[in-house]
Write a protein that holds these residues in place. Structure first.
Motif, PDB file in Angstrom:
ATOM      1  N   GLY A 142       5.184   0.960  -9.141  1.00  0.00           N
ATOM      2  CA  GLY A 142       5.539   0.124  -8.005  1.00  0.00           C
ATOM      3  C   GLY A 142       4.330  -0.351  -7.220  1.00  0.00           C
ATOM      4  O   GLY A 142       3.232   0.196  -7.358  1.00  0.00           O
ATOM      5  N   PRO A 143       4.548  -1.380  -6.378  1.00  0.00           N
ATOM      6  CA  PRO A 143       3.435  -1.994  -5.645  1.00  0.00           C
ATOM      7  C   PRO A 143       2.775  -1.051  -4.642  1.00  0.00           C
ATOM      8  O   PRO A 143       1.598  -1.214  -4.326  1.00  0.00           O
ATOM      9  CB  PRO A 143       4.085  -3.188  -4.943  1.00  0.00           C
ATOM     10  N   SER A 144       3.522  -0.083  -4.144  1.00  0.00           N
ATOM     11  CA  SER A 144       2.935   0.831  -3.156  1.00  0.00           C
ATOM     12  C   SER A 144       2.534   2.167  -3.781  1.00  0.00           C
ATOM     13  O   SER A 144       2.458   3.189  -3.093  1.00  0.00           O
ATOM     14  CB  SER A 144       3.910   1.055  -2.001  1.00  0.00           C
ATOM     15  N   ALA A 145       2.274   2.155  -5.076  1.00  0.00           N
ATOM     16  CA  ALA A 145       1.866   3.386  -5.758  1.00  0.00           C
ATOM     17  C   ALA A 145       0.580   3.920  -5.150  1.00  0.00           C
ATOM     18  O   ALA A 145      -0.285   3.150  -4.730  1.00  0.00           O
ATOM     19  CB  ALA A 145       1.644   3.090  -7.244  1.00  0.00           C
ATOM     20  N   PRO A 146       0.407   5.241  -5.105  1.00  0.00           N
ATOM     21  CA  PRO A 146      -0.851   5.800  -4.609  1.00  0.00           C
ATOM     22  C   PRO A 146      -2.001   5.449  -5.551  1.00  0.00           C
ATOM     23  O   PRO A 146      -1.779   5.021  -6.690  1.00  0.00           O
ATOM     24  CB  PRO A 146      -0.591   7.306  -4.589  1.00  0.00           C
ATOM     25  N   LEU A 147      -3.211   5.642  -5.067  1.00  0.00           N
ATOM     26  CA  LEU A 147      -4.390   5.349  -5.874  1.00  0.00           C
ATOM     27  C   LEU A 147      -4.629   6.450  -6.891  1.00  0.00           C
ATOM     28  O   LEU A 147      -4.465   7.641  -6.586  1.00  0.00           O
ATOM     29  CB  LEU A 147      -5.628   5.266  -4.970  1.00  0.00           C
TER      30      LEU A 147
END
Ligand code: NI
Length: 143
Positions: A118-123
């Motif tokens: 997803g677009p807000s995945a962690p780094l």
């Protein structure tokens, strides 16, 4: 509310470390037992570390189910129970050292990171590959 989260994965694979342009003696000196002519296996442990905020609704920094699915598809399915020299394209022309494996795993994960997480995945911040109890390589993507 930012955390680092590490998840460990295991696979088994066999390989032989050998450089064609070096003599047998130099290969033996450089790679030791990993140069033995008929290959040998390792129980690899790959540790994936991510960094990101905790989602206040779920209390989670990442969905482990989603991360597991990504690692299964991109890493385990490619490497588990394989002879790395012949079965895995990236190690046909370069040796499957722990160092090279860490970079290859990073590349496979990042290729589909946001698509699968997803677009807000962690780094993705660390990829650690442990080949034996005595040696591991950590590829630090962000310091
Ligand atoms: Ni080895």
């Amino acid at each position: 509310m930012t955390v680092r989260l590490t998840r460990n994965y295991r696979f088994v694979a066999s390989h032989r470390l050998h450089l064609d342009h070096l003599s047998e003696e130099d290969n033996q000196k450089l790679f030791g037992k990993c140069n033995n002519p008929y290959g040998h296996g390792h129980n690899y442990v790959v540790s994936i570390t991510v960094k990101g905020p905790i989602d206040q609704r779920t209390g989670l920094a990442i969905s482990l189910a989603d991360l597991d699915a990504l690692v299964q598809h991109e890493v385990i399915d490619r490497y588990d129970h394989r002879y790395l020299n012949f079965d895995v394209p990236e190690f046909a022309a370069k040796p499957s050292t722990t160092e090279n494996m860490a970079f290859a795993i990073r590349d496979h994960l990042l290729a589909n990171w946001h698509q699968k997480l997803g677009p807000s995945a962690p780094l993705l911040i660390d990829v650690k590959v442990q080949e034996t109890k005595r040696n591991s390589v950590t590829l630090a993507l962000i310091n």
